[in-house]
Motif scaffolding. Sequence first.
Motif, PDB file in Angstrom:
ATOM      1  N   GLU A   1      -1.040 -16.304 -10.017  1.00  0.00           N
ATOM      2  CA  GLU A   1      -1.906 -16.887  -8.991  1.00  0.00           C
ATOM      3  C   GLU A   1      -2.936 -15.874  -8.493  1.00  0.00           C
ATOM      4  O   GLU A   1      -2.727 -14.662  -8.570  1.00  0.00           O
ATOM      5  CB  GLU A   1      -1.060 -17.403  -7.827  1.00  0.00           C
ATOM      6  N   GLU A   2      -4.024 -16.399  -7.956  1.00  0.00           N
ATOM      7  CA  GLU A   2      -5.103 -15.548  -7.471  1.00  0.00           C
ATOM      8  C   GLU A   2      -4.622 -14.596  -6.386  1.00  0.00           C
ATOM      9  O   GLU A   2      -5.090 -13.454  -6.282  1.00  0.00           O
ATOM     10  CB  GLU A   2      -6.244 -16.416  -6.927  1.00  0.00           C
ATOM     11  N   SER A   3      -3.665 -15.037  -5.564  1.00  0.00           N
ATOM     12  CA  SER A   3      -3.177 -14.207  -4.459  1.00  0.00           C
ATOM     13  C   SER A   3      -2.592 -12.884  -4.956  1.00  0.00           C
ATOM     14  O   SER A   3      -2.705 -11.849  -4.284  1.00  0.00           O
ATOM     15  CB  SER A   3      -2.126 -14.964  -3.647  1.00  0.00           C
ATOM     16  N   LEU A   4      -1.972 -12.913  -6.135  1.00  0.00           N
ATOM     17  CA  LEU A   4      -1.418 -11.688  -6.699  1.00  0.00           C
ATOM     18  C   LEU A   4      -2.529 -10.678  -6.992  1.00  0.00           C
ATOM     19  O   LEU A   4      -2.413  -9.489  -6.668  1.00  0.00           O
ATOM     20  CB  LEU A   4      -0.642 -12.015  -7.975  1.00  0.00           C
ATOM     21  N   PHE A   5      -3.607 -11.158  -7.582  1.00  0.00           N
ATOM     22  CA  PHE A   5      -4.707 -10.255  -7.910  1.00  0.00           C
ATOM     23  C   PHE A   5      -5.435  -9.780  -6.654  1.00  0.00           C
ATOM     24  O   PHE A   5      -5.987  -8.679  -6.631  1.00  0.00           O
ATOM     25  CB  PHE A   5      -5.667 -10.941  -8.882  1.00  0.00           C
ATOM     26  N   ARG A   6      -5.403 -10.607  -5.597  1.00  0.00           N
ATOM     27  CA  ARG A   6      -5.945 -10.152  -4.310  1.00  0.00           C
ATOM     28  C   ARG A   6      -5.133  -8.969  -3.777  1.00  0.00           C
ATOM     29  O   ARG A   6      -5.684  -8.004  -3.231  1.00  0.00           O
ATOM     30  CB  ARG A   6      -5.929 -11.297  -3.292  1.00  0.00           C
ATOM     31  N   ASP A   7      -3.813  -9.052  -3.945  1.00  0.00           N
ATOM     32  CA  ASP A   7      -2.956  -7.962  -3.480  1.00  0.00           C
ATOM     33  C   ASP A   7      -3.242  -6.675  -4.255  1.00  0.00           C
ATOM     34  O   ASP A   7      -3.318  -5.584  -3.680  1.00  0.00           O
ATOM     35  CB  ASP A   7      -1.482  -8.341  -3.629  1.00  0.00           C
ATOM     36  N   LEU A   8      -3.383  -6.799  -5.568  1.00  0.00           N
ATOM     37  CA  LEU A   8      -3.677  -5.615  -6.388  1.00  0.00           C
ATOM     38  C   LEU A   8      -5.049  -5.042  -6.038  1.00  0.00           C
ATOM     39  O   LEU A   8      -5.236  -3.816  -5.996  1.00  0.00           O
ATOM     40  CB  LEU A   8      -3.602  -5.969  -7.873  1.00  0.00           C
ATOM     41  N   LEU A   9      -6.000  -5.939  -5.757  1.00  0.00           N
ATOM     42  CA  LEU A   9      -7.323  -5.485  -5.340  1.00  0.00           C
ATOM     43  C   LEU A   9      -7.234  -4.722  -4.020  1.00  0.00           C
ATOM     44  O   LEU A   9      -7.872  -3.669  -3.845  1.00  0.00           O
ATOM     45  CB  LEU A   9      -8.257  -6.691  -5.181  1.00  0.00           C
ATOM     46  N   GLU A  10      -6.426  -5.226  -3.104  1.00  0.00           N
ATOM     47  CA  GLU A  10      -6.272  -4.557  -1.805  1.00  0.00           C
ATOM     48  C   GLU A  10      -5.678  -3.159  -1.975  1.00  0.00           C
ATOM     49  O   GLU A  10      -6.103  -2.201  -1.321  1.00  0.00           O
ATOM     50  CB  GLU A  10      -5.394  -5.398  -0.878  1.00  0.00           C
ATOM     51  N   ILE A  11      -4.695  -3.048  -2.873  1.00  0.00           N
ATOM     52  CA  ILE A  11      -4.091  -1.734  -3.128  1.00  0.00           C
ATOM     53  C   ILE A  11      -5.140  -0.757  -3.658  1.00  0.00           C
ATOM     54  O   ILE A  11      -5.223   0.399  -3.218  1.00  0.00           O
ATOM     55  CB  ILE A  11      -2.928  -1.861  -4.139  1.00  0.00           C
ATOM     56  N   LEU A  12      -5.968  -1.230  -4.582  1.00  0.00           N
ATOM     57  CA  LEU A  12      -6.994  -0.357  -5.168  1.00  0.00           C
ATOM     58  C   LEU A  12      -8.057   0.013  -4.139  1.00  0.00           C
ATOM     59  O   LEU A  12      -8.567   1.144  -4.135  1.00  0.00           O
ATOM     60  CB  LEU A  12      -7.632  -1.037  -6.382  1.00  0.00           C
ATOM     61  N   MET A  13      -8.400  -0.925  -3.270  1.00  0.00           N
ATOM     62  CA  MET A  13      -9.396  -0.623  -2.242  1.00  0.00           C
ATOM     63  C   MET A  13      -8.860   0.405  -1.236  1.00  0.00           C
ATOM     64  O   MET A  13      -9.581   1.308  -0.800  1.00  0.00           O
ATOM     65  CB  MET A  13      -9.825  -1.914  -1.531  1.00  0.00           C
TER      66      MET A  13
END
Length: 427
Positions: free
Chosen positions: A49-61
Amino acid sequence: MAAAAAVGEMAEAAARLRRLMAAEPSTRLESVRALTGLFRQAQPREMAEESLFRDLLEILMRASNEIEQACKDFSELLDLDTCLVLIAECFRCLRNACVQCAKNQHVMRNLGLIATSVHLIKLLDGMPVKEEPLLIAFRCSLQFLGNIAAGNGDSQNSIWKCAFPDLFLFLIVTDYLLQCPELVKALYAKLSNQERVTFLELIMAKVSEKNTFTNEEMNVFLRHADFLAGCFQEKCKTVLKLTSAADAEDEEALVTIRLLDILCEMTSNNGQLKYLQTLPDLLETAIDTLRLTHLAGKQTVNIFTTTHSMTWQEEVSHPAVGFKAHLIRLIGNLCYKNKENQDKVYELDGIPLILDNCSIDDNNPFLNQWAVYTIRNLTEQNERNQELIAQMEEKGLADNSALESMGLQVEKQDEKLILRSARKKPS
C-alpha cells in the motif's frame, strides 16, 4: 499457502513499521529489513500500500535532515553508522519493491521518492567520511534509482530532471554509475548522441584500466556488456553514413564506432569474452557490418576503400579510420577457442570476407595483423575451416602470400588439401 503466508507477514511488517516510526533508528531497522526480504516475492510487491512507501519516505527525509545537520556540526550525529545502515536498508526495500512492478514505481515517483533520493545521494557525497556504511548506502540508493527507472519512461524523465548534469557527471567520473547497470541504461536512453560519445569514452577508459575483477564486479560488467552489445547491434548500420564526406562527423555513427571500441576491449578480458561469445547475434552483426562496409568501399571511393598511399590529407583523422580492422578484431576474439563461433563464421561465409581483407590499408592500421590473428583463431582445431581456406588457395581465391604472412601453407596429401603451419627454411 506460502504466498498467503508471505502476504500476511508483509501486512504485519508494514503495521509494525508504522507503530515504530517514532522509535530509535535501530528499532525500525528490523522492520524495514523484514519488508526487504518479503519484497523479493511478487505477490507482496503487488499488494503493498501507498502508506508503506510514505513511511519509508519519512524515514529517508528524517535521515536527510540528520545528515545535513551532521555536515554542519559533525558532533551532532553521534551514531552515524546506524543512520547509514538504516538508509541503506530503506533503499534495499524500495529497490526490491520496484522489481517488475510498475504500480510501485508509479506510487514512489508520485510521492517524490526520486527527488528525495537524489538529494540524499548529494548529501552522502558531501559527507566528510567515506567508510563502508556510507559506500553501501550510496550503492543501494543508486540501485533503487536503477530499478525505479527500469522500463519506466516517466521515472527515467524524473531522474533525468533531478540528476542531470551535475550528479550524473559526478557518478560517471567516480565509477558509482557503472556499479548500477539499470541506471546506466535509463540515463543512456536520455543522452544525446554527442553525450553518448563522451559517456562511452569514459566507460572505455574504465574498462581498459580494469585487469582483474571481483565476482560482483564481473557480474556488473557482464550486464554492461550485454547492454552495449545490444546497442551496437541496433545501431551498427549507421556507420555507413560515413561513406559521404558530408557526414564524416555524424554523431550517431560516432556512437557506433565507440561501441565497437568498447566491445573489442571487453572481449580482450577472458571473463567478459566467454559471456560475449555466447551472444550469437553479436558475431553475426560484426560479420554483416564488415561485409557492408567492405562492399561500400568497393562501390565508391570513401573511408572504407582500401588504400596503400594516403593521398586524402583530410582523412588522416577521420573517425572511421580503423573501423574495419576493429570489426575483424572483434570477430577474431569471439572465435578464440570457440568451435561454435568458428563454425558460425563458416556458415555465414565470413572466411572469404576476412581473407579479402588480408592487406595493407592506410585507412585501417593493423588490418593485416588482425586478419592474421582472426584466421588463426578460425582454423585452430577446425578442419572444415582449414579445408575451406586450402581449397580457396588452390582455386586462386585466396592470396598465397597472405597465407604465408600468417605462417600457413597448403599441402596436398592423398588427394586432400591440408592447411598447416609453414615449415621454416633452414638458415
